[in-house]
Scaffold this motif. Structure first.
Motif, PDB file in Angstrom:
ATOM      1  N   PHE A  92      43.045  22.914  14.004  1.00 21.62           N
ATOM      2  CA  PHE A  92      43.251  23.467  12.669  1.00 21.62           C
ATOM      3  C   PHE A  92      42.389  22.747  11.635  1.00 21.62           C
ATOM      4  N   LEU A  93      42.084  21.480  11.887  1.00 18.06           N
ATOM      5  CA  LEU A  93      41.312  20.688  10.935  1.00 18.06           C
ATOM      6  C   LEU A  93      39.818  20.809  11.169  1.00 18.06           C
ATOM      7  N   PHE A  94      39.432  21.071  12.401  1.00 20.29           N
ATOM      8  CA  PHE A  94      38.013  21.194  12.731  1.00 20.29           C
ATOM      9  C   PHE A  94      37.803  22.529  13.438  1.00 20.29           C
ATOM     10  N   ASP A  95      36.885  23.294  12.912  1.00 18.42           N
ATOM     11  CA  ASP A  95      36.601  24.608  13.499  1.00 18.42           C
ATOM     12  C   ASP A  95      35.762  24.385  14.758  1.00 18.42           C
ATOM     13  N   PRO A 107      22.170  -2.371  12.301  1.00 18.60           N
ATOM     14  CA  PRO A 107      23.314  -2.203  13.202  1.00 18.60           C
ATOM     15  C   PRO A 107      23.500  -0.748  13.618  1.00 18.60           C
ATOM     16  N   ALA A 108      24.189  -0.560  14.734  1.00 25.27           N
ATOM     17  CA  ALA A 108      24.504   0.787  15.218  1.00 25.27           C
ATOM     18  C   ALA A 108      25.503   1.447  14.276  1.00 25.27           C
ATOM     19  N   PRO A 109      25.526   2.775  14.218  1.00 26.12           N
ATOM     20  CA  PRO A 109      26.467   3.476  13.339  1.00 26.12           C
ATOM     21  C   PRO A 109      27.923   3.120  13.661  1.00 26.12           C
ATOM     22  N   GLU A 110      28.733   2.985  12.613  1.00 29.77           N
ATOM     23  CA  GLU A 110      30.153   2.679  12.805  1.00 29.77           C
ATOM     24  C   GLU A 110      30.940   3.977  12.903  1.00 29.77           C
ATOM     25  N   ASP A 111      30.662   4.747  13.920  1.00 34.63           N
ATOM     26  CA  ASP A 111      31.337   6.031  14.115  1.00 34.63           C
ATOM     27  C   ASP A 111      32.148   5.948  15.401  1.00 34.63           C
ATOM     28  N   PRO A 112      33.459   6.261  15.339  1.00 32.72           N
ATOM     29  CA  PRO A 112      34.275   6.214  16.558  1.00 32.72           C
ATOM     30  C   PRO A 112      33.764   7.131  17.665  1.00 32.72           C
ATOM     31  N   LEU A 113      32.959   8.121  17.325  1.00 32.42           N
ATOM     32  CA  LEU A 113      32.425   9.037  18.323  1.00 32.42           C
ATOM     33  C   LEU A 113      31.130   8.521  18.945  1.00 32.42           C
ATOM     34  N   LEU A 125      40.638  11.553  14.018  1.00 29.42           N
ATOM     35  CA  LEU A 125      41.582  11.537  12.897  1.00 29.42           C
ATOM     36  C   LEU A 125      41.987  10.122  12.494  1.00 29.42           C
ATOM     37  N   GLY A 126      41.454   9.136  13.189  1.00 27.46           N
ATOM     38  CA  GLY A 126      41.914   7.772  12.986  1.00 27.46           C
ATOM     39  C   GLY A 126      41.618   7.189  11.629  1.00 27.46           C
ATOM     40  N   VAL A 165      41.586   9.246   8.763  1.00 23.99           N
ATOM     41  CA  VAL A 165      42.094  10.170   7.742  1.00 23.99           C
ATOM     42  C   VAL A 165      43.232   9.498   6.972  1.00 23.99           C
ATOM     43  N   PRO A 166      43.142   9.421   5.643  1.00 23.91           N
ATOM     44  CA  PRO A 166      44.208   8.771   4.866  1.00 23.91           C
ATOM     45  C   PRO A 166      45.576   9.361   5.179  1.00 23.91           C
ATOM     46  N   VAL A 167      46.578   8.521   5.157  1.00 24.17           N
ATOM     47  CA  VAL A 167      47.984   8.855   5.416  1.00 24.17           C
ATOM     48  C   VAL A 167      48.186   9.240   6.886  1.00 24.17           C
ATOM     49  N   LEU A 168      47.438  10.237   7.363  1.00 20.36           N
ATOM     50  CA  LEU A 168      47.635  10.712   8.729  1.00 20.36           C
ATOM     51  C   LEU A 168      47.388   9.611   9.752  1.00 20.36           C
ATOM     52  N   ARG A 169      46.462   8.721   9.440  1.00 22.40           N
ATOM     53  CA  ARG A 169      46.121   7.672  10.412  1.00 22.40           C
ATOM     54  C   ARG A 169      47.310   6.780  10.734  1.00 22.40           C
ATOM     55  N   TYR A 170      48.240   6.641   9.785  1.00 22.45           N
ATOM     56  CA  TYR A 170      49.411   5.795  10.029  1.00 22.45           C
ATOM     57  C   TYR A 170      50.369   6.416  11.048  1.00 22.45           C
ATOM     58  N   PHE A 171      50.226   7.709  11.270  1.00 24.21           N
ATOM     59  CA  PHE A 171      51.105   8.397  12.211  1.00 24.21           C
ATOM     60  C   PHE A 171      50.461   8.569  13.589  1.00 24.21           C
ATOM     61  N   ILE A 172      49.150   8.582  13.658  1.00 25.94           N
ATOM     62  CA  ILE A 172      48.505   8.899  14.940  1.00 25.94           C
ATOM     63  C   ILE A 172      47.809   7.713  15.585  1.00 25.94           C
ATOM     64  N   ASN A 173      47.469   6.675  14.820  1.00 25.58           N
ATOM     65  CA  ASN A 173      46.908   5.473  15.431  1.00 25.58           C
ATOM     66  C   ASN A 173      48.043   4.601  15.947  1.00 25.58           C
ATOM     67  N   ILE A 174      47.808   3.934  17.046  1.00 15.92           N
ATOM     68  CA  ILE A 174      48.822   3.077  17.670  1.00 15.92           C
ATOM     69  C   ILE A 174      48.303   1.645  17.643  1.00 15.92           C
ATOM     70  N   HIS A 175      48.925   0.803  16.839  1.00 18.65           N
ATOM     71  CA  HIS A 175      48.523  -0.595  16.742  1.00 18.65           C
ATOM     72  C   HIS A 175      49.658  -1.478  17.252  1.00 18.65           C
ATOM     73  N   GLN A 176      49.283  -2.455  18.095  1.00 18.77           N
ATOM     74  CA  GLN A 176      50.293  -3.296  18.740  1.00 18.77           C
ATOM     75  C   GLN A 176      49.828  -4.738  18.807  1.00 18.77           C
ATOM     76  N   SER A 177      50.746  -5.643  18.584  1.00 17.50           N
ATOM     77  CA  SER A 177      50.484  -7.063  18.806  1.00 17.50           C
ATOM     78  C   SER A 177      50.348  -7.301  20.301  1.00 17.50           C
ATOM     79  N   THR A 178      49.270  -7.988  20.723  1.00 16.59           N
ATOM     80  CA  THR A 178      49.038  -8.199  22.155  1.00 16.59           C
ATOM     81  C   THR A 178      48.618  -9.629  22.451  1.00 16.59           C
ATOM     82  N   SER A 179      48.909 -10.049  23.672  1.00 17.22           N
ATOM     83  CA  SER A 179      48.445 -11.328  24.187  1.00 17.22           C
ATOM     84  C   SER A 179      47.086 -11.128  24.854  1.00 17.22           C
ATOM     85  N   GLY A 180      46.577 -12.206  25.466  1.00 21.95           N
ATOM     86  CA  GLY A 180      45.293 -12.133  26.142  1.00 21.95           C
ATOM     87  C   GLY A 180      44.142 -12.372  25.184  1.00 21.95           C
ATOM     88  N   GLY A 181      42.942 -12.270  25.717  1.00 18.49           N
ATOM     89  CA  GLY A 181      41.751 -12.501  24.913  1.00 18.49           C
ATOM     90  C   GLY A 181      40.504 -12.091  25.659  1.00 18.49           C
TER      91      GLY A 181
END
Length: 821
Positions: free
Chosen positions: A163-166, A244-250, A712-713, A715-731
């Motif tokens: 619906f957001l992208f044709d 630097p390379a483009p900062e595009d998630p795609l 969509l990561g 997109v203002p407001v929407l990103r808070y509902f669709i991105n998943i951020h978690q505290s993690t161990s490791g490195g």
């Protein structure tokens, strides 16, 4: 006044109602594309009914009368849950993103068109075995059955993003699946960038001997010195600045340090407490929402297989059957060479070959752009491969005037049988059969770890280029493409690929480490992955006489950093417990507190501890101080800590301590001074970002796993509902690897990890377990969008059973596909 207030209240109420109605309307349309897992549907393209049983985690168990019907069901299931993901990946491989996203993605499309992936994939369809071709056609028919259902039933265009992208969705074709395999090869190949970076570094450093410090070889026998890059190409600029390379998630090209990783190990019955073989695998890829992985079980005529698939590709790429388990890790095989081609000064449409000047092979390619006029691109190929633009990895900075760069790469094959190998792997019953199936792998090259009920093995699979022993740069830097000794001589026989079958010690494993020591040109690679994790793995494997499924899980989730244990005693050797008492609140006191914490730390990169953050920040600022005066802007290419570099410097290997001296200052700084300054700088940065109370810091606050939606990561407001951020161990250097971004303002974000984990026990196969990093669904309104994410973060797993009764008992729904009459 009262009248004004009444009207303002009415207007505000109307606006609130309008917003609420808009939200409800958007939710209604978005929810229409939620798949119905419990339905009966008539479809064309199957010979008999197909049953798709979704268990409680929405893992589909697909049953059919023929293998083609089962692959049809997988295509349907993939399209139900991941249609947008499949669409975007296909458009990326085709170089057609700009039809949806406009000029933003034009650079990506141009690069993918130059590689010509889709034409090569189309031609490779005929190279597959007849059975593999049938599977590709059946899978495509299953995807298209879902597309027809969406169109016929008006199911919200199939995904909310539509619906957001044709983005009209064309019918799926067998070549689409093969193009996605080539796209995966691109994301797992880092030699192109490394060759360019090595040349840029050599052009920047005054002392060429220092290249071996900042770009060190994996431990082991050394190699002969390489020629100076400027000697190969006298016209090239001595200082190689870049952008630097483009900062595009795609952006599909791997960034430095993110071109592939993974862990896999297997134990023979003699090293297993249960008397059966064991196998563990966690392939590492960039974290996204949804995950690139999708769990599935296929009931084939040869038996059931279950494990990780990638939507768009009809194969279980990592998993098990009743008789065989298989896992993959990036092999780091050197399957790419950059060539610098000399243009004809009298005719730039010709380039120099060993036989004189020759015309480029050219072909026009039209790129449609949303909201703009189409762009016509002229694709140019040499005998070595496609001509690349100077913007890719800053190739222009190391290409002299009158020259262009081209790429030789095994993935640029028009007879790529990698899918046939994956298809046959699912049908293999034993280690010998699996190794025989793997001979058809071309790209991406992988280390394949396999286990049946009695045997274990590790084999490097994928086409290995045959190089001339006289190659001027040994494939480590761009080389003159017109010199015959720099050109590939074909592909080595499959038997030349490294292989380890049933070793006497009873265990095989790989953490992207160097696995063989061979002289050039049979060397496999000079560029290897993390050389640190393997030491921790060796300790965990050797401290037990026998292993269990749980001990393999424990190793998979191990968070202890061998790098931290090695580097801290070196870097802090003259700082521990030294200095005068300092008052509270002073930088000296903070330094003493930090050093005391680190002195008592065991190197565990636990999300709840402060020490990992102090250590990581210290090493980051230390490396920055060591290199920025020597490399200048090129230092931006080394944003993640390089353990071998720091170790070389502080052990003064071959004079590497020279990096500690700041060239622009009159005094000669020592490594101890630089270490102290870097620690103070790190503590200031930590104080400004996370607070000054060091004991209350949490590594997990900085090391957040960022599963962002690629489109969509942001997109203002929407990103808070669709991105998943978690505290993690490791490195970066732990077995439970969480590769950090290295980019400000959050350089320790976890962006690359084991998004699939599986542990298989062949004494009791149905006790095997697996997990992915998000959930099965790509629909952010589905409860299966992120239901596995917390399990993954906590190091928990779900059952990996081929028992149909268990799947039916906890079914989330059963989809029945009936042949249309």
């Amino acid at each position: 006044m009262r009248l004004l207030f009444r009207w303002l209240f009415r207007i505000a109420s109307a606006l609130v109602a309008l917003v609420a109605a808009s939200v409800l309307l958007a939710y209604y349309f978005a929810a229409q594309s939620l798949p119905d897992y419990d339905q009966t549907l008539q479809v064309s393209g199957i010979s008999a009914p197909v049953e798709i049983i979704r268990d409680q985690s929405a893992v589909p168990h697909i049953l059919g009368q023929t293998d083609e019907d089962v692959f049809f069901g997988l295509g349907y299931a993939h399209a139900q849950d991941r249609l947008w993901q499949m669409t975007i990946m296909r458009r990326t491989a085709q170089g057609r993103l700009s039809e949806v996203f406009g000029n933003r993605t034009l650079t990506i499309d141009k690069l993918l068109r130059r590689l010509d992936f889709y034409r090569l994939a189309q031609e490779s369809v005929a190279a597959q075995s007849p059975a593999a071709q049938a599977a590709l056609r059946a899978y495509a028919a299953g995807v298209n059955a879902r597309l027809k259902e969406i169109n016929d039933e008006a199911l919200g265009r199939g995904a909310p993003e539509m619906f957001l992208f044709d983005a009209p969705v064309a019918p799926w074709q067998p070549a689409d699946s093969l193009a996605l395999i080539k796209l995966m090869a691109l994301q797992l190949s880092g030699h192109l960038e490394d060759e360019v970076l090595r040349a840029r570094t050599m052009l920047t450093l005054d002392d060429p001997a220092r290249v071996a410090d900042i770009l060190p070889d994996a431990p082991g026998q050394g190699i002969a010195a390489l020629p100076e890059y400027a000697d190969l190409f006298p016209g090239v600029k001595r200082y190689a600045a870049g952008t630097p390379a483009p900062e595009d998630p795609l952006w599909p090209f791997p960034r430095r340090g993110l071109a592939g990783a993974s862990n896999a190990w297997a134990a023979a019955p003699s090293r297993s407490a249960s008397g059966g073989t064991l196998l563990a695998n966690d392939p590492h890829l960039g974290l996204t929402a949804p995950s690139i992985w999708y769990l599935a079980r296929l009931e084939l005529s040869s038996g059931g297989v279950i494990g990780g698939t990638i939507p768009g590709i009809p194969a279980v790429l990592a998993g098990r059957s009743a008789d065989l388990g298989w896992g993959v890790t990036s092999s780091y095989l050197d399957d790419q060479d950059v060539h610098i081609e000399k243009l004809n000064p009298q005719n730039p449409e010709e380039y120099l070959t060993p036989d004189g000047y020759k015309r480029f092979e050219t072909r026009p390619s039209i790129i449609e752009i949303k909201g703009a006029a189409p762009v016509t691109l002229t694709l140019r190929w040499t005998e070595n491969g496609p001509v690349l633009p100077g913007t890719l990895y800053n190739l222009a900075t190391i290409t002299p005037p009158g020259h262009v760069a081209s790429l030789s790469w095994t993935a640029l094959s028009d007879a790529d049988t990698t899918y046939t190998a994956a298809y046959n792997m699912m049908r293999a019953k034993s280690v010998p059969e699996a190794l025989e199936a793997a001979k058809d792998y071309v790209a991406p090259s992988q280390n394949l770890t396999v286990a049946d009920h009695r045997s274990i093995a590790l084999k490097t699979v994928g086409a290995m280029p045959r190089r001339d022993p006289r190659h001027q740069t040994q494939g480590r830097m761009p080389s003159p493409g017109w010199r015959p000794e720099n050109r590939w001589l074909g592909i080595l026989p499959y038997a030349a690929n490294p292989e380890f079958v049933d070793p006497r010690g009873g265990i095989v494993g790989n953490t992207n480490n160097k696995i063989v020591e061979r002289p050039f040109p049979n060397h496999v690679s000079y560029l290897w992955g993390d050389t640190q994790r393997i030491h921790r793995w060796q300790k965990l494997m050797q401290e037990r006489r026998v292993h269990t499924r749980d001990s393999f899980v424990e190793a998979q989730l191990d968070r202890v950093s061998f790098s931290a244990r090695t580097l801290l005693p070196l870097v802090g050797a003259d700082l521990w417990f030294t200095g005068n008492a300092a008052p509270e609140g002073t930088p000296e006191r903070q330094r003493q507190i930090a050093l005391t914490l680190l002195a008592e730390w065991n190197g565990e990169m636990n999300e709840h501890l402060p020490e990992p953050l102090i250590y990581a920040a210290w090493m980051r600022f230390l490396q920055k101080r060591l290199i920025e005066d020597d490399l200048g802007p090129l230092a931006d290419e080394f944003t993640r800590m390089q353990p071998l570099f720091i170790e070389r410097v502080f052990r003064d290997i071959d004079g590497a301590s020279a990096w500690c001296d700041i060239r622009q200052s009159a005094p000669r700084e020592t490594c101890t001074e630089i270490a102290r300054l870097a620690l103070d700088e790190a503590l200031v940065w930590i104080g400004e970002k996370y607070g000054t109370d060091l004991a209350t810091l949490r590594w997990g606050d900085a090391h957040q796993a960022t599963h962002d939606h690629p489109t969509l990561g942001k997109v203002p407001v929407l990103r808070y509902f669709i991105n998943i951020h978690q505290s993690t161990s490791g490195g970066d250097n732990t077995l439970q690897r969480g590769r950090t971004s290295g980019e400000d303002p959050d350089p320790f974000r976890n962006v690359h990890a084991g998004a699939y984990r599986g542990v298989y026990d062949f004494a009791d196969p149905d006790s095997s377990v697996f997990i992915i990093s998000t959930g099965q669904s790509g629909h952010f309104l589905s409860r299966h969008y992120d239901d596995l994410a917390q399990l993954w973060r906590r190091g928990e797993y779900i059952p990996m059973s081929l028992d149909l009764d268990l799947a039916r008992a906890a079914a989330d729904g059963v989809t029945r596909l009936i042949p249309a009459r």
